[in-house]
Structure formats: structure tokens, C-alpha cells
Design an enzyme around this catalytic site. Sequence first.
Site, mmCIF file in Angstrom:
data_model
loop_
_atom_site.group_PDB
_atom_site.id
_atom_site.type_symbol
_atom_site.label_atom_id
_atom_site.label_comp_id
_atom_site.label_asym_id
_atom_site.label_seq_id
_atom_site.Cartn_x
_atom_site.Cartn_y
_atom_site.Cartn_z
ATOM 1 N N ASP A 87 0.845 -1.202 0.000
ATOM 2 C CA ASP A 87 0.000 0.000 0.000
ATOM 3 C C ASP A 87 0.880 1.251 0.000
ATOM 4 O O ASP A 87 2.038 1.205 0.430
ATOM 5 C CB ASP A 87 -0.880 0.034 1.258
ATOM 6 C CG ASP A 87 -1.844 -1.141 1.310
ATOM 7 O OD1 ASP A 87 -2.141 -1.722 0.244
ATOM 8 O OD2 ASP A 87 -2.283 -1.476 2.426
HETATM 9 N N1 URA Z 1 -1.218 -5.947 3.882
HETATM 10 C C1 URA Z 1 -1.718 -4.703 3.899
HETATM 11 O O1 URA Z 1 -2.727 -4.429 4.520
HETATM 12 N N2 URA Z 1 -1.045 -3.759 3.227
HETATM 13 C C2 URA Z 1 0.096 -3.975 2.556
HETATM 14 O O2 URA Z 1 0.687 -3.065 1.981
HETATM 15 C C3 URA Z 1 0.613 -5.292 2.559
HETATM 16 C C4 URA Z 1 -0.075 -6.264 3.220
#
Ligand code: URA
Length: 250
Positions: A107
Amino acid sequence: MKQTQRLDKILAHVGVGTRSELKRLAKEGAIYVNGVKVKDSGMQVNPDKDIITVNGEVVTYREFVYLMMNKPQGVVSATEDNRDRTVVDLLDDEYAPFEVFPVGRLDKDTEGFLLLTNDGKLAHNLLSPRKHVPKTYYAKVEWEVNEADREAFSHGVTLDDGYETLPGDLKILQTGNEVAGIPSEIELTIMEGKFHQVKRMFQAVGKQVIFLKRISMGPLGLDPALGLGQVRELSSDELTALRTANENQN
Ligand code: URA
């Protein structure tokens, strides 16, 4: 890959120049193959055997690159984006000809280990849901993460869209306390990579992730020497470990 290829294609691939620049370099007598001056930059050569020099420097040919990045917050795991800076924007120009892409996504607000490569086959295998490549995350979570959560994760939890996750391995590094304003600190290892999976697994047990960092992928841990936004190539041992783990995983 074919054994012989056009010289200008090979040189363009490793970033020596565009095809027209290479034509000019050949005309100027700057390119040699096995000690013989090149007249036609479109000649066929074998990049694994032939020794190519440009302006007296040996050109090392490679088809693929494998990069470990410590992704900072605020950049998106994509090759292009209309609004945000991407992880590819953080790379040195020397990697531009390889056209690397991130293997999976973190993310925008997640930090940590991101692999970038132009090896589509390895990327596909690492991302294949059937391969169950373990990924470990460090997170700060509001507030108290406890034994009941560990137990729930060890069986798998149901996400907001009804998806039942595979079991996850939760380690509680520090138990948080809402009254004292202290978040929990945990490590969670999961075998899949659904959208926002770690955040949604905690949501499923009524808790909120406030900081997330990936610290390992398969057999590779994030190099502690890499600062946020820094990148380095995988060593050949790391690449072998990644490939081997990938072959054996099921
Ligand atoms: N899980 C999440 O919630 N975000 C990420 O970036 C990776 C795994």
C-alpha cells in the site's frame, strides 16, 4: 532466449544508447566485438560469448535485474501513476532500460521490502497463490493484541468480503494499552497477498493497523543497511535462495 541477437538491441538493453546513437558510435569506430572494429551496429552477436567493448570499456550483458527496495511511505507500487510518485521513479537511470516492475504491491502507506525485477517468470511464480510464499510484516496496532488474536489468526480469519484467509503466524512483540496510549507491536507472517490483507485481518478482530512494514519475503529479509527509498541488487546467493524456495514451495 536466442543465442545470437542484434548488437544494437543488446547495447540498447543495457543502456549504452539508442539504436541511432549506436549506429553513430559504430561509424566513429567506438565499438569492437572480439577485438574487431564493428561497422554494422545491427550485426548478430552472442552476448554470452562475444566480448563487446564500447569506447574501450567491456559491456556486461544481462537480461534480468533483481532489486531489493526499502519502500518508503507515499509512493505507489506501480510503474506509472498520474498522481503519485511510483517505486520505479526512485530507481537510478541505469535501470531504466530494464523496465522493471514491482513484484506485488505494498500500500502507499506501507514501508519495507519490495522486490523489483523484469523477470516475469520469477515474479509470476512468487505471486502465484498456489506457491504460498511467506511474507512477514511488522506492524503497530491499536490497541491490545492478545492471545485470542493469535489463536484466531492461527486458524485464519474471515475478511470483510467473506474471504477466509489461510492461517497466519502472529508474534506479539509488545502488548499495547489503550489507556496508556501505547499500540501493540507485532510480526505477522502470511502465505497469501490479498488486497490490504494485514490491515483487514486486524479489522476482522476489531483492531486497527497504524503502521505497516514488510520485513521479509520468502527466504529474504529486508537488508537493515537499506534506508527508506534505497535500493540494491540481490546477491547471487539471494537470487538462488529465492529461486530454490520458489521451486520447493507448494
Ligand atoms: N497488507 C496490507 O494491509 N497492506 C500492505 O501493503 C501489505 C499487506
